[in-house]
Write an enzyme that holds these catalytic residues in place. Structure first.
Site, mmCIF file in Angstrom:
data_model
loop_
_atom_site.group_PDB
_atom_site.id
_atom_site.type_symbol
_atom_site.label_atom_id
_atom_site.label_comp_id
_atom_site.label_asym_id
_atom_site.label_seq_id
_atom_site.Cartn_x
_atom_site.Cartn_y
_atom_site.Cartn_z
ATOM 1 N N ASP A 1 -7.166 -1.313 -4.447
ATOM 2 C CA ASP A 1 -8.208 -0.937 -3.489
ATOM 3 C C ASP A 1 -9.111 0.144 -4.063
ATOM 4 O OD1 ASP A 1 -7.097 -2.660 -1.590
ATOM 5 O OD2 ASP A 1 -5.786 -1.100 -0.794
ATOM 6 N N ASP B 1 0.850 -1.191 0.000
ATOM 7 C CA ASP B 1 0.000 0.000 0.000
ATOM 8 C C ASP B 1 0.884 1.239 0.000
ATOM 9 O OD1 ASP B 1 -2.427 -1.427 0.119
ATOM 10 O OD2 ASP B 1 -2.236 -1.646 2.287
#
Length: 223
Positions: A183, A149
């Site tokens: 995401d 991420d």
């Protein structure tokens, strides 16, 4: 929207997602950040669990490694389920809105599952060092990779006033989660289904309405 266009959309998202993750992994040390704007940062973290970093081992009496394996296998089954759904809506020539939304969800889920399945095999650790692609000392194994991420939007970073009960003096930050392109694709797809629900499922509603009318007409003819 046909299968070819859906596949191109999925491929585009996967390329951007994997390129960004590999770039971050091979150029940043874990925890390193770069300020793009005061409200947007590139912050490298790794997610070993599910959404928001939750782990099965925090809930059930199992090891982190076993929890990670179970989670990855669950994600694989989810991928097949979403893929079946996508194939079904394309075959039925559903609305473009629905096909785009499901394509985004599928691309995002596939992007993160690639991390979970393969990254433990091809990267070494990122603690205090920049990782190497196709390292001779990988940090995990098949099905034990960590999701990369990097997108961080601390739109508000302040402190609660002292007079506020319970939280006075504590730090308040919005938006806290760190996420990735995959995401974003999943969230966008789900958002489209929620906001444009009627438009997305319009084709199915028309078919259902048509079937009801046809049944009623047949019954009236019998009478």
């Amino acid at each position: 929207m046909n299968l070819k266009k859906s596949a191109l959309l999925i491929l585009l998202i996967l390329v951007i997602d994997q390129w960004s993750k590999i770039y971050i992994k091979t150029n940043f040390v874990l925890g390193e950040s770069v300020d793009v704007f005061n409200w947007f940062k590139i912050l490298f973290i790794e997610n070993e669990g599910a959404a928001w970093g939750a782990k099965l081992s925090d809930i059930f009496p199992i090891t982190d490694r076993s929890g990670k394996l179970i989670l990855t296998i669950f994600r694989l089954f989810a991928i097949f389920g979403i893929g079946y759904w996508l194939n079904d809506v394309i075959k039925k020539k559903s609305s473009k809105t629905l096909i785009v939304a499901v394509s985004l969800i599928f691309a995002g889920a596939l992007g993160n599952i690639l991390d979970s399945v393969f990254y433990g095999l091809i990267f070494n650790e990122s603690y205090n060092e920049v990782a190497t692609l196709f390292s001779s000392e990988p940090y995990g194994g098949l099905f034990h990779g960590k999701v990369v991420d990097m997108l961080y939007f601390p739109l508000i970073d302040t402190t609660w006033p002292d007079w506020v009960p319970f939280v006075g003096g504590n730090n308040f930050r919005f938006f806290e989660p760190v996420f990735n392109i995959a995401d974003t694709a999943i969230s966008t797809g789900v958002g489209i289904l929620l906001v444009f629900n009627k438009k997305a499922f319009k084709h199915h509603d028309e078919e259902a309405s048509g079937s009801v009318e046809e049944t009623e007409n047949q019954e009236s003819l019998k009478e």
